[in-house]
Design a protein around this motif. Structure first.
Motif, PDB file in Angstrom:
ATOM      1  N   LEU A   1       0.922  -1.515  -0.256  1.00  0.00           N
ATOM      2  CA  LEU A   1      -0.153  -0.424   0.854  1.00  0.00           C
ATOM      3  C   LEU A   1       0.261   0.591   0.168  1.00  0.00           C
ATOM      4  CD1 LEU A   1      -2.100  -1.248   2.561  1.00  0.00           C
ATOM      5  CD2 LEU A   1      -2.978  -1.149  -0.231  1.00  0.00           C
TER       6      LEU A   1
ATOM      7  N   GLU B   1      -8.244  -0.441   4.815  1.00  0.00           N
ATOM      8  CA  GLU B   1      -8.039  -1.041   3.633  1.00  0.00           C
ATOM      9  C   GLU B   1      -9.279  -1.539   3.010  1.00  0.00           C
ATOM     10  OE1 GLU B   1      -4.950  -2.207   6.820  1.00  0.00           O
ATOM     11  OE2 GLU B   1      -6.734  -0.801   6.320  1.00  0.00           O
TER      12      GLU B   1
ATOM     13  N   TYR C   1      -6.203   2.342  -2.543  1.00  0.00           N
ATOM     14  CA  TYR C   1      -5.155   2.732  -2.101  1.00  0.00           C
ATOM     15  C   TYR C   1      -3.423   1.404  -2.238  1.00  0.00           C
ATOM     16  CZ  TYR C   1      -8.294   3.916   1.842  1.00  0.00           C
ATOM     17  OH  TYR C   1      -9.005   4.518   2.459  1.00  0.00           O
TER      18      TYR C   1
END
Length: 480
Positions: free
Chosen positions: A76, A358, A384
């Motif tokens: 991420l 997330e 993300y």
């Protein structure tokens, strides 16, 4: 005799081999420890910060359950890992709910489920056994470092839990009421309690508390190798303390310091980054329909006047407090949640991901109990991931002390449509969004061929071209 000599030689060989193996292991560990360069100004330019709620990250609620997923955070684009308080939590006056104490619960079985607030600390240099051991935490730090992440610890300098030994050994460290009793934190303007009944308020008018508090912080930097602190209610602690403590901490090693505050005077001192509360609240209000893009434009002018160019703000759509007390971003922002998440990445500053965002978490995580998220990849993990890659790699989104420029771009409907350019030398990124719940048509002062980053498609913009936007639709464009 000959057999004995051979045996001794074999043992010596094994001992030497073991010694060499241990030496190799030590060298590998040392290499891993120095593989991550020290915190510097460059750290903040293209980083994503992740707030780790260890208790609620997994059903186990442990360091080890979190540590094994650190490589997923690397996907991420996370470069700063903020770990919520890891210290033992006081039992005395422990909160069970927002308005009930553990003493109000009579059923022993029910009492066990109330773990209390992370911010009611009984020992600053110990580990909460619910989370694991010190060795488990050390493994978390090493794993984070091996994955290119700096670790900052949540630090609560304003107050302790009621079981902290200072209350009996050093009552002079605490604020007192008119009866001379140690008190929970009071509003300095009104003298009324904040309602934080599970903690005792430290008295920084007595500078004897300075050195002990500093020493507790030094332990984590010097002995445990962390890379900085997120300082809880930083502006409730006198600036004089931070000016005393932080240079001494930074003399041990370079640190990244995040303050839970937006006070500009703290950024002029020892802190690197503050909370983007003002932008966050405007986002919430636009999502509710009580403010418009015109208010966003006023805010950006206000922020440019209030802060210095090298001041950094943390951009957020959620956090542990926001989620628990005001609701998840979906509760507050509805269908606009993804759009504002994208905005936190492309606007000046550093974007925050809070535990569960997330994984599309839509529930309010309980504050005083374990309430694990469901870790099923849905829509937002990929979003993300893509935003993190752009933030990490494109200098036009630099958001630190040498932040890329922000320039508003004119549209035919500036009350409802936000368009701006971020630029750093030849690197340019453009953001456009319909920040309303209604379909919208507009023109924008952009021409040329661009890569529509989120879709991966090429798009051509002509002068005067009408653009049809769905509710909350956004684009991130990169000039081809």
């Amino acid at each position: 005799m000959k057999k004995s000599i051979i045996t001794l030689m074999a043992l010596a060989f094994v001992a030497t081999a073991c010694k060499d193996e241990k030496k190799t292991q030590s060298e590998s560990i040392a290499a891993a420890e120095v593989s991550l360069p020290p915190v510097s100004d460059a750290t903040s330019e293209n980083s994503v910060i992740y707030e780790a709620n260890i208790r609620n990250y997994s059903p186990e609620g442990t360091f080890n359950a979190f540590t094994k997923d650190i490589p997923k955070l690397k996907q991420l684009g996370v470069k700063v890992l903020w770990v919520m308080p890891i210290y033992p939590i006081s039992m005395k006056r422990r909160k069970a709910t927002a308005d009930k104490s553990i003493e109000d619960i009579t059923d022993p079985a029910e009492k066990k489920k109330y773990l209390g607030s992370w911010y009611a600390i009984t020992d600053y240099t110990a580990i909460n056994p619910d989370l694991g051991t010190l060795e488990d935490f050390q493994k978390l730090v090493k794993t984070a470092h091996d994955n290119g992440m700096y670790v900052i610890l949540d630090w609560v300098a304003n107050h302790t839990g009621w079981d902290h030994k200072w209350i009996t050994e050093h009552p002079e460290y605490y604020e007192k009421n008119k009866k001379g009793e140690v008190t929970d934190p009071l509003n300095p303007e009104t003298g009324e309690p904040w309602g934080w009944t599970d903690v005792a308020h430290l008295d920084y008018k007595n500078k004897k508390v300075y050195e002990p508090m500093l020493n507790e912080m030094i332990y984590w930097v010097k002995d445990q190798g962390i890379d900085g602190f997120r300082c809880d209610v930083a502006d409730n602690v006198p600036t004089d303390f931070w000016n005393f403590a932080l240079p001494k901490l930074k003399a041990v090693k370079p640190l990244f310091m995040l303050m839970e505050s937006e006070k500009e005077y703290l950024l002029k001192g020892q802190f690197d980054m503050g909370y983007g509360f003002e932008a966050h609240h405007v986002m919430n209000d636009i999502a509710k329909g009580t403010k418009t893009v015109a208010d966003w434009d006023k805010l950006m002018i206000h922020l440019s006047e209030k802060y210095e160019k090298d001041d950094i703000m943390m951009n957020l759509t959620s956090s542990h407090d926001e989620n628990a007390w005001n609701g998840s971003e979906y509760e507050r922002m509805g269908d606009a949640a993804e759009t504002f998440a994208a905005l936190t990445y492309v606007m000046p500053g550093m974007p925050l991901i809070y535990t569960g965002q997330e994984y599309d978490n839509k529930k309010r995580l309980k504050f005083f109990e374990q309430d694990p998220i469901e870790k099923t990849k849905g829509h937002m993990f990929a979003v993300y991931e893509k935003l993190g890659e752009l933030k990490n790699k494109n200098a036009a989104l630099n958001g630190g002390k040498n932040a890329a420029a922000y320039r508003r771009i004119k549209t035919s409907n500036d009350v409802n449509v936000l368009a701006f350019e971020r630029s750093n030398g030849s690197e340019k990124v453009y953001f456009m969004a319909n920040l309303t719940k209604n379909p919208m048509s507009f023109t924008v002062d952009l021409e040329g061929t661009y890569n529509d980053y989120m879709s991966g498609n090429a798009t051509t913009m002509a002068k005067g071209q009408k653009i049809d936007a769905k509710p909350w639709q956004y684009w991130i464009l990169i000039k081809k």
